[in-house]
Design a protein around this motif. Structure first.
Motif, PDB file in Angstrom:
ATOM      1  N   SER A 222       0.310  83.024 -22.099  1.00 20.87           N
ATOM      2  CA  SER A 222       0.100  81.785 -21.345  1.00 20.87           C
ATOM      3  C   SER A 222       0.784  80.608 -22.011  1.00 20.87           C
ATOM      4  O   SER A 222       1.352  79.743 -21.344  1.00 20.87           O
ATOM      5  N   ILE A 225       4.547  80.846 -21.095  1.00 22.06           N
ATOM      6  CA  ILE A 225       4.884  80.545 -19.700  1.00 22.06           C
ATOM      7  C   ILE A 225       4.604  79.081 -19.364  1.00 22.06           C
ATOM      8  O   ILE A 225       5.423  78.414 -18.717  1.00 22.06           O
ATOM      9  N   TRP A 382       2.250  85.428 -13.729  1.00 24.37           N
ATOM     10  CA  TRP A 382       1.289  85.169 -14.801  1.00 24.37           C
ATOM     11  C   TRP A 382      -0.144  85.287 -14.283  1.00 24.37           C
ATOM     12  O   TRP A 382      -0.995  85.938 -14.900  1.00 24.37           O
TER      13      TRP A 382
END
Length: 395
Positions: A222, A225, A382
């Motif tokens: 995370s 991204i 994601w």
């Protein structure tokens, strides 16, 4: 009686308040300098001799690349020798690098001096410090308050940057960065909270041991991204406004309007969600809104109303996740490895930011919509592969 104890446990203790304020101020002062150049970097760097959008993207992203490479060493060292000396070292490197950035007069030299400026990689140390000095049940609110202090610096920088660059010149901004770095060093030396020696544990740390945890792996992905897409967004957002006829010196009012929801509503929103145990829902909602912002961004030929709406949605949702994810991480790792683990987290965060910044100019030259499409696809992928959740939630 238990109810009263529970209520007390959900209130900040005095030392926690002091820690949150001091760590937040140190980070905000340093980041204020970064924020000053953020809204105008892609516009002014194009004016250097021999500049192109691709090289401008490299100069923009190389700072974050240098940050990423040094997050683990700085975090690991802070676990051994303490947080304060490592913070001071990083701030000195940032200050010296800022002075060198102000002196150069071509884009190639700027790229190299941005590397020096970015070598002051203290984010993992600051995150670990806040984890050391606050209780687990107060962690999300602590990071949110620090995020809001940084957010205030962001607004000041976003507003002042275009005005100062127009009045004083782009190079002068780097001298201001250096002065802010020196101020952050002074605050650190005078006010940084004392951490007991037995709080910095020196036992051996299994460097890759954290990879056994699915949630920590999700947090690391995370970080990559989210930072990759934010630099794509921040690079093209001012260009969209200048393409719509807004001058570089007038960008401040755009950021002022778009950041109002973040400053007014994020802390009370997260505070309430943490008390009610609803941080899982908040995480999912913020992810969905980020995806929505990238979906509607190119949909209306960049009219001012769409750009304002996109900015409001994006910055508010990004602020939520930027506050929650470090809190989730520090709740899942012990103090003996907190600096090193947050180092990995910030390595990926800054690597994503550098990659996004470096690719932004290249992708934008190919097609003004390409960075937005790539970001949307990454955000969707994601979310489908699994978002990080707070420790009390079932994933």
């Amino acid at each position: 009686m238990e109810g009263n104890n529970s209520s007390q446990n959900l209130r900040f203790e005095r030392q926690e308040i002091e820690a949150v304020i001091v760590v937040g101020v140190i980070m905000a002062i340093r980041l204020l300098g970064v924020f000053l150049i953020l809204p105008v970097f892609s516009v002014y760097v194009e004016r250097y001799p021999g500049a192109s959008l691709t090289l401008a993207g490299v100069a923009f992203g190389i700072y974050a690349l240098a940050q990423s490479l040094l997050q683990i060493p700085f975090g690991w060292i802070s676990d051994r020798v303490g947080r304060k000396p490592v913070l001071v070292l990083g701030l000195i490197l940032f200050t010296v690098g800022s002075i060198l950035c102000a002196i150069v007069d071509n884009l190639t030299e700027l790229i190299f001096t941005r590397i020096i400026q970015g070598s002051g990689a203290i984010s993992s140390v600051a995150i670990a410090s806040l984890g050391d000095l606050t209780r687990s049940q107060m962690r999300a609110r602590s990071f949110t308050i620090v995020g809001l202090i940084i957010g205030a610096a962001f607004i000041i920088g976003i507003i002042a940057g275009p005005l100062l660059a127009a009045q004083m010149g782009f190079s002068m901004l780097f001298y201001i960065l250096a002065a802010l770095g020196a101020l952050a060093i002074t605050v650190t030396l005078l006010f940084f909270p004392h951490i007991q020696k037995d709080s910095i544990i020196t036992q051996r740390f299994n460097v890759l041991g954290f990879l056994d945890s699915l949630e920590i792996r999700r947090l690391l992905i995370s970080a990559l991204i989210l930072s990759f897409t934010v630099n794509l967004f921040v690079f093209i957002y001012p260009l969209s406004w200048t393409s719509a006829g807004v001058g570089a010196g007038d960008l401040w009012h755009v950021y002022l309007v778009t950041l109002i929801p973040t400053m007014l509503f994020i802390y009370p929103f997260i505070r309430r969600a943490e008390r009610l145990g609803k941080l899982r829902n908040v995480t999912l909602g913020a992810w969905a809104l980020i995806a929505l912002s990238f979906l509607i961004y190119p949909a209306n030929a960049w009219t001012s109303s769409v750009l304002y709406l996109v900015g409001m949605i994006y910055f508010a949702s990004h602020a939520v996740l930027q506050s929650l994810f470090p809190a989730f991480l520090t709740q899942r790792v012990g103090q003996e490895s907190r600096g090193a683990t947050t180092g990995f987290y910030n390595l990926l965060a800054f690597f994503g930011a550098s990659l996004g910044g470096i690719l932004a100019g290249y992708l934008y030259e190919m097609s003004e919509h390409l960075p937005l499409i790539l970001s949307l696809l990454l955000i969707i992928a994601w979310g489908l592969t699994g978002l990080p959740m707070p420790p009390q939630s079932k994933s």
